[in-house]
Structures are given as structure tokens and as C-alpha cells.
Motif scaffolding. Structure first.
Motif, PDB file in Angstrom:
ATOM      1  N   ARG A   1      31.833 -28.420  47.434  1.00 44.01           N
ATOM      2  CA  ARG A   1      30.886 -29.623  47.959  1.00 44.01           C
ATOM      3  C   ARG A   1      30.994 -29.998  49.490  1.00 44.01           C
ATOM      4  N   ARG A   2      32.506 -29.733  49.523  1.00 40.37           N
ATOM      5  CA  ARG A   2      32.637 -30.964  50.792  1.00 40.37           C
ATOM      6  C   ARG A   2      32.020 -29.452  52.360  1.00 40.37           C
ATOM      7  N   VAL A   3      31.322 -28.089  52.351  1.00 42.95           N
ATOM      8  CA  VAL A   3      31.631 -27.202  53.231  1.00 42.95           C
ATOM      9  C   VAL A   3      29.199 -27.582  53.266  1.00 42.95           C
ATOM     10  N   ARG A   4      28.981 -27.192  51.902  1.00 48.64           N
ATOM     11  CA  ARG A   4      27.997 -27.856  51.608  1.00 48.64           C
ATOM     12  C   ARG A   4      27.839 -29.622  52.311  1.00 48.64           C
ATOM     13  N   ALA A   5      28.437 -30.568  52.327  1.00 49.20           N
ATOM     14  CA  ALA A   5      28.310 -31.207  52.777  1.00 49.20           C
ATOM     15  C   ALA A   5      27.858 -31.477  54.379  1.00 49.20           C
ATOM     16  N   ALA A   6      28.889 -31.341  54.522  1.00 45.62           N
ATOM     17  CA  ALA A   6      29.584 -31.042  56.943  1.00 45.62           C
ATOM     18  C   ALA A   6      28.490 -29.795  57.061  1.00 45.62           C
ATOM     19  N   PHE A   7      28.004 -28.559  56.747  1.00 51.01           N
ATOM     20  CA  PHE A   7      27.590 -27.482  57.224  1.00 51.01           C
ATOM     21  C   PHE A   7      26.431 -27.264  56.037  1.00 51.01           C
ATOM     22  N   PRO A   8      25.173 -27.538  55.938  1.00 54.97           N
ATOM     23  CA  PRO A   8      24.461 -27.629  54.425  1.00 54.97           C
ATOM     24  C   PRO A   8      23.943 -25.979  55.465  1.00 54.97           C
ATOM     25  N   GLU A   9      23.624 -25.834  56.095  1.00 57.37           N
ATOM     26  CA  GLU A   9      22.950 -24.283  56.507  1.00 57.37           C
ATOM     27  C   GLU A   9      23.610 -23.118  57.039  1.00 57.37           C
ATOM     28  N   VAL A  10      24.729 -23.026  56.068  1.00 52.26           N
ATOM     29  CA  VAL A  10      25.604 -22.149  56.513  1.00 52.26           C
ATOM     30  C   VAL A  10      26.136 -21.982  55.581  1.00 52.26           C
ATOM     31  N   PRO A  11      25.881 -19.977  55.785  1.00 51.82           N
ATOM     32  CA  PRO A  11      26.156 -19.555  54.235  1.00 51.82           C
ATOM     33  C   PRO A  11      27.723 -19.571  53.858  1.00 51.82           C
ATOM     34  N   VAL A  12      27.845 -19.943  52.677  1.00 53.33           N
ATOM     35  CA  VAL A  12      29.577 -19.880  51.666  1.00 53.33           C
ATOM     36  C   VAL A  12      29.542 -18.890  50.820  1.00 53.33           C
TER      37      VAL A  12
ATOM     38  N   ALA B   1      37.037 -15.306  35.240  1.00 60.43           N
ATOM     39  CA  ALA B   1      36.167 -16.783  35.558  1.00 60.43           C
ATOM     40  C   ALA B   1      36.231 -16.965  36.604  1.00 60.43           C
ATOM     41  N   GLU B   2      36.928 -17.178  37.577  1.00 63.71           N
ATOM     42  CA  GLU B   2      37.042 -17.801  38.643  1.00 63.71           C
ATOM     43  C   GLU B   2      35.578 -17.669  39.177  1.00 63.71           C
ATOM     44  N   ALA B   3      34.991 -16.019  39.536  1.00 63.74           N
ATOM     45  CA  ALA B   3      33.760 -15.856  40.133  1.00 63.74           C
ATOM     46  C   ALA B   3      33.024 -16.521  39.286  1.00 63.74           C
ATOM     47  N   VAL B   4      32.742 -16.496  37.549  1.00 61.26           N
ATOM     48  CA  VAL B   4      31.899 -17.386  36.646  1.00 61.26           C
ATOM     49  C   VAL B   4      31.424 -19.329  37.585  1.00 61.26           C
ATOM     50  N   GLU B   5      33.332 -19.875  37.911  1.00 62.52           N
ATOM     51  CA  GLU B   5      32.935 -20.893  38.368  1.00 62.52           C
ATOM     52  C   GLU B   5      32.490 -21.246  39.852  1.00 62.52           C
ATOM     53  N   ALA B   6      32.453 -20.181  40.484  1.00 65.45           N
ATOM     54  CA  ALA B   6      32.177 -20.365  41.998  1.00 65.45           C
ATOM     55  C   ALA B   6      30.498 -20.106  41.726  1.00 65.45           C
ATOM     56  N   VAL B   7      30.299 -19.163  41.253  1.00 71.43           N
ATOM     57  CA  VAL B   7      28.414 -19.297  40.444  1.00 71.43           C
ATOM     58  C   VAL B   7      27.969 -20.455  40.210  1.00 71.43           C
ATOM     59  N   GLU B   8      28.789 -20.976  39.432  1.00 74.86           N
ATOM     60  CA  GLU B   8      28.407 -22.691  38.572  1.00 74.86           C
ATOM     61  C   GLU B   8      28.522 -24.189  39.464  1.00 74.86           C
ATOM     62  N   ALA B   9      29.185 -23.363  40.476  1.00 78.29           N
ATOM     63  CA  ALA B   9      30.112 -24.437  41.599  1.00 78.29           C
ATOM     64  C   ALA B   9      28.830 -24.431  42.795  1.00 78.29           C
ATOM     65  N   GLY B  10      27.857 -22.921  42.944  1.00 77.03           N
ATOM     66  CA  GLY B  10      26.792 -23.477  43.861  1.00 77.03           C
ATOM     67  C   GLY B  10      26.747 -21.908  44.722  1.00 77.03           C
ATOM     68  N   ALA B  11      27.591 -20.969  44.501  1.00 76.38           N
ATOM     69  CA  ALA B  11      27.964 -20.303  45.843  1.00 76.38           C
ATOM     70  C   ALA B  11      27.150 -18.680  44.939  1.00 76.38           C
ATOM     71  N   ASP B  12      26.520 -17.961  46.405  1.00 76.45           N
ATOM     72  CA  ASP B  12      26.040 -17.003  46.254  1.00 76.45           C
ATOM     73  C   ASP B  12      26.566 -15.565  46.911  1.00 76.45           C
ATOM     74  N   PHE B  13      27.544 -15.670  47.360  1.00 74.78           N
ATOM     75  CA  PHE B  13      28.435 -14.815  47.636  1.00 74.78           C
ATOM     76  C   PHE B  13      29.424 -14.892  47.187  1.00 74.78           C
ATOM     77  N   LEU B  14      29.762 -14.109  46.525  1.00 81.32           N
ATOM     78  CA  LEU B  14      31.760 -13.919  46.115  1.00 81.32           C
ATOM     79  C   LEU B  14      32.297 -12.880  46.026  1.00 81.32           C
ATOM     80  N   LEU B  15      33.833 -12.463  46.521  1.00 82.59           N
ATOM     81  CA  LEU B  15      34.655 -12.275  47.710  1.00 82.59           C
ATOM     82  C   LEU B  15      35.633 -12.075  46.524  1.00 82.59           C
ATOM     83  N   LEU B  16      35.731 -10.821  45.984  1.00 83.09           N
ATOM     84  CA  LEU B  16      36.359 -10.210  44.706  1.00 83.09           C
ATOM     85  C   LEU B  16      37.653  -9.581  44.884  1.00 83.09           C
TER      86      LEU B  16
END
Length: 298
Positions: free
Chosen positions: A200-211, A219-234
Motif C-alpha cells: 500500500r505504501r509503494v502504491r500510494a507513493a509511486f502509483p505508476e511504478v511496477p511493484v 502462503a506468502e505468494a497468495v498473500e502478496a497477490v491478494e494484496a495487489g501484487a502482479d509480479f512475484l519473486l519466488l
């Protein structure tokens, strides 16, 4: 630097002014404060001219020919010699070459040829080594969905050249720096109070930057996607874990496997269904491709 060389650099995604600055710095490092090649000045008459070939001493993939050409074209300017070197490229970046292949030919004042030799070969050999290593990974991943990515583990000052070499070898560039992609890693998650808060902090500060979010478990992968992330580093996941992430996340995010990857297991990891394998060794551990400058004797 000739206009044709500048154009070749631009076509490769390189900034000619940046390359010029790098070359001037490298030549200055070699020539010292007096801009002097003492051996060549002492042994070779100023009026002598020769032709030399850049020759592969090993099989590999060549990259950086326009950069090497720029070294030869700039050496007269840097030394104040007021004379020029003509460069003719024989090979093409991204091409497989064999031991003994001529990659380029240079003609001009012999002193300048030999003064430029080491700087040109240092850059060309380094870039070709990265391209050769990258091609081995690209070949290993053939037939899978995955593409090999580089990282920020580059030689200081040479990032643009090394990332170009990755592209020439069949790989893909990830982020170029800390400015173009937000990478939420473990320390960021800890400092921010968890994945959702950091995102949320990244999106608020830099809304256009890929995250992208680094995750260590399914479990963390699922949590990150549900938070809005569309790119995961496994990070440091087994093939079984990667397959589970692919099953859980589906096409909701691009997936990048990293950590402990080696060529012998590349195909196994690529077959898990992830989109990318990121390999820091492409730029931090690639051996050079041996290339030499041979004066013609006839």
C-alpha cells in the motif's frame, strides 16, 4: 565516434554519450595523466600504419562490437594524435562464433591500434562472455515457458553494457536500478509491518511504478497477490513449491524463480510453469570470451 557506430549503439539500446564517457575514462585509466603509451611510442614510428584483426580465441556468442569499434575510433581523439582508425565489423552481436573467427578488422596508425587494444578487448571480451553464458541458459530453457533474467548484480559502471550483452545472448533485462521497479524484499516487509502495508505504501507513493514482491512460501505468494501484487519473486523455492505457487496464483501474477539456480537444473525449474528464472551469475560470474588483436604480417 562515427555516426554509423553511434547508430549501431542506439539500435542496441545504448546511449552513445554514455558509452563515449565510459571509453574515455577507460582509456585515461590506461594512459595515465600524460595520455601516453610509452611502449608503442618508443618502438613504433608515428607514421607507421597497419591492419589488425579481432579474432575469437574460443567458441561463444559475441556482443559489444560497436563498443569496441568506438574505442578504436576515439583513441586518436583521447591521445591527441589527430589521426583516425577505420573499423570494419565482420561478425554481428548475438551471433555464435568459433575459435579463429575474425570478428572485426581495424586499420590505422599502429601506435593507436596497440594503444586501444586492451580497452577494446576488455569491453568486448567481457560483454561476449556475458552473452555466451546467457545463451547457455536460454538454450537450457528452450521448450519451457520460462525466460532467463538478469539482476542488478553488475559491475559498477558497466550495467548498461552488461545488460545489453544479456539481451544479445537471448536473455531479458529485469529492472535497471532502484528507480524503475519497486522491489519489496524481506527487509522492506519487516520494516513496513508486512506485505499488505508495504504494498500500500509503494502504491500510494509511486502509483505508476511496477511493484514486485519477494516471497519465501506459497502462503506468502497468495498473500502478496491478494494484496495487489502482479509480479512475484519466488525466493529459494523447490520445484514442487514453484508448481504449487503456479497452481494457487494462476495468471494473476507474473512469477520469477530465483536463488540457488544452476544450469544443470534450469530445465527442471523452467518446466514448473514460472515465467522467469533470474540469475545473478549472468553478470557477476560470467568468464570472459577470449578475444585477441592480431596484427597482419603480410
Amino acid at each position: 565516434m562515427r555516426e554509423s557506430t553511434e547508430q549501431a549503439l542506439r539500435v542496441g539500446g545504448l546511449d552513445p554519450s554514455e558509452v563515449r564517457g565510459l571509453i574515455v575514462g577507460a582509456l585515461t585509466e590506461d594512459l595515465g595523466p600524460e595520455f601516453l603509451d610509452v611502449t608503442s611510442v618508443a618502438t613504433i614510428p608515428a607514421e607507421q600504419t597497419d591492419t589488425a584483426d579481432l579474432v575469437a580465441r574460443a567458441d561463444g556468442v559475441v556482443a559489444g562490437l560497436a563498443v569496441a569499434a568506438a574505442v578504436f575510433e576515439l583513441v586518436g581523439e583521447v591521445t591527441g594524435a589527430g589521426r583516425t582508425v577505420e573499423v570494419s565489423l565482420v561478425a554481428h552481436d548475438g551471433r555464435r562464433v568459433a575459435r579463429g573467427d575474425v570478428l572485426a578488422t581495424v586499420t590505422g596508425p599502429t601506435r593507436l591500434l596497440l594503444t586501444a587494444e586492451r580497452t577494446a578487448l576488455n569491453l568486448l571480451s567481457r560483454m561476449s562472455g556475458v552473452a555466451t553464458h546467457t545463451r547457455a541458459w536460454a538454450d537450457a530453457l528452450a521448450g519451457t515457458k520460462a525466460t532467463v533474467l538478469d539482476t542488478r548484480k553488475t559491475t559498477p559502471g558497466l550495467r548498461s553494457l552488461e545488460k545489453y550483452a544479456v539481451r544479445a545472448g537471448g536473455g531479458t533485462n529485469k529492472r535497471f536500478g532502484l528507480y524503475d521497479v519497486a522491489m519489496i524484499k524481506d527487509n522492506h516487509k519487516f520494516a513496513a509491518g508486512g506485505i499488505p502495508a508495504a504494498y500500500r505504501r509503494v502504491r500510494a507513493a509511486f502509483p505508476e511504478v511496477p511493484v514486485q514482491v519477494e516471497v519465501d512460501t506459497v502462503a506468502e505468494a497468495v498473500e502478496a497477490v491478494e494484496a495487489g501484487a502482479d509480479f512475484l519473486l519466488l525466493d529459494n523455492m523447490t520445484p514442487a513449491q514453484l508448481r504449487e505457487v503456479v497452481a494457487q496464483v494462476g495468471d494473476r501474477a507474473e512469477l520469477e524463480a530465483t536463488g540457488g539456480l544452476t544450469l544443470p537444473v534450469a530445465a527442471e525449474y523452467g518446466a514448473t510453469g514460472v515465467d522467469y528464472l533470474s540469475v545473478g551469475a549472468l553478470t557477476h560470474s560470467s568468464p570472459i570470451l577470449d578475444i585477441a588483436l592480431d596484427l597482419r604480417t603480410e
